[in-house]
Write a protein that holds these residues in place. Structure first.
Motif, PDB file in Angstrom:
ATOM      1  N   LYS A 103      45.985   3.624  17.560  1.00  0.00           N
ATOM      2  CA  LYS A 103      45.194   4.857  17.501  1.00  0.00           C
ATOM      3  C   LYS A 103      44.115   4.772  16.431  1.00  0.00           C
ATOM      4  O   LYS A 103      42.988   5.201  16.634  1.00  0.00           O
ATOM      5  N   SER A 106      41.335   2.520  17.734  1.00  0.00           N
ATOM      6  CA  SER A 106      40.526   3.188  18.759  1.00  0.00           C
ATOM      7  C   SER A 106      39.645   4.268  18.134  1.00  0.00           C
ATOM      8  O   SER A 106      38.495   4.453  18.552  1.00  0.00           O
ATOM      9  N   LEU A 107      40.145   4.961  17.133  1.00  0.00           N
ATOM     10  CA  LEU A 107      39.322   5.970  16.455  1.00  0.00           C
ATOM     11  C   LEU A 107      38.147   5.318  15.734  1.00  0.00           C
ATOM     12  O   LEU A 107      37.024   5.822  15.763  1.00  0.00           O
ATOM     13  N   GLU A 108      38.401   4.173  15.092  1.00  0.00           N
ATOM     14  CA  GLU A 108      37.325   3.463  14.406  1.00  0.00           C
ATOM     15  C   GLU A 108      36.285   2.973  15.391  1.00  0.00           C
ATOM     16  O   GLU A 108      35.082   3.068  15.136  1.00  0.00           O
ATOM     17  N   GLU A 109      36.720   2.468  16.542  1.00  0.00           N
ATOM     18  CA  GLU A 109      35.782   2.012  17.559  1.00  0.00           C
ATOM     19  C   GLU A 109      34.959   3.166  18.090  1.00  0.00           C
ATOM     20  O   GLU A 109      33.750   3.045  18.276  1.00  0.00           O
ATOM     21  N   ASN A 110      35.595   4.307  18.324  1.00  0.00           N
ATOM     22  CA  ASN A 110      34.857   5.489  18.796  1.00  0.00           C
ATOM     23  C   ASN A 110      33.831   5.935  17.769  1.00  0.00           C
ATOM     24  O   ASN A 110      32.713   6.305  18.116  1.00  0.00           O
ATOM     25  N   ASN A 111      34.216   5.924  16.492  1.00  0.00           N
ATOM     26  CA  ASN A 111      33.280   6.317  15.441  1.00  0.00           C
ATOM     27  C   ASN A 111      32.097   5.356  15.383  1.00  0.00           C
ATOM     28  O   ASN A 111      30.954   5.777  15.237  1.00  0.00           O
ATOM     29  N   ASN A 113      30.941   3.501  17.858  1.00  0.00           N
ATOM     30  CA  ASN A 113      30.133   3.723  19.057  1.00  0.00           C
ATOM     31  C   ASN A 113      29.276   4.966  18.904  1.00  0.00           C
ATOM     32  O   ASN A 113      28.103   4.979  19.286  1.00  0.00           O
ATOM     33  N   ASN A 114      29.848   6.026  18.359  1.00  0.00           N
ATOM     34  CA  ASN A 114      29.090   7.267  18.160  1.00  0.00           C
ATOM     35  C   ASN A 114      27.961   7.058  17.167  1.00  0.00           C
ATOM     36  O   ASN A 114      26.861   7.577  17.348  1.00  0.00           O
ATOM     37  N   GLU A 117      25.196   5.158  18.946  1.00  0.00           N
ATOM     38  CA  GLU A 117      24.479   6.016  19.884  1.00  0.00           C
ATOM     39  C   GLU A 117      23.525   6.952  19.150  1.00  0.00           C
ATOM     40  O   GLU A 117      22.394   7.152  19.579  1.00  0.00           O
TER      41      GLU A 117
END
Length: 129
Positions: A103, A106-111, A113-114, A117
């Motif tokens: 988790k 995945s949170l670090e990857e989402n951050n 990616n955001n 972007e």
């Protein structure tokens, strides 16, 4: 007539005095027991006959079980979650740790990616100007 009424009131007052509960005497507390300790999981009273101590905390013997598989734990095989305080067997503790690390990744990857972007959007806005 007034004398009879006064006699009746006096009798009623005596009956009321006899019917009162005696006041508790506050002694020196020789027979007062300290309140029993509480179980770390269920927060109910733990008495000496049923207490189990591990990780510096008290548990009921029946509460000292893995939260996932409900298996009774031994001290050497018990693991305690630092955040929630729940008890786990070795297998479920490892699974919980793996899930937590996944988790976090995945949170670090989402951050990341955001952030990428938002940086691209800002670059497009700057190039449009």
């Amino acid at each position: 007539m007034a004398a009879k009424w006064e006699k009746i009131q006096q009798k009623e007052a005596k009956k009321a005095e006899k019917g009162k509960m005696p006041e508790k005497k506050t002694g020196n507390g020789r027979f007062c027991l300290p309140p029993p300790d509480k179980c770390s999981l269920c927060t109910k009273n733990v008495y000496r006959a049923e207490q189990f101590q591990c990780f510096g905390l008290l548990y009921h013997v029946n509460c000292f079980r893995c939260i996932d598989c409900k298996q009774a734990l031994r001290v050497e095989k018990a693991h305690r979650c630092q955040q929630s305080g729940d008890l786990y067997c070795r297998v479920h503790f490892k699974l919980m740790e793996e899930n937590r690390s996944r988790k976090m990744l995945s949170l670090e990857e989402n951050n990341n990616n955001n952030e990428m972007e938002t940086a691209q959007v800002e670059e497009e806005e700057v190039s449009d100007i």
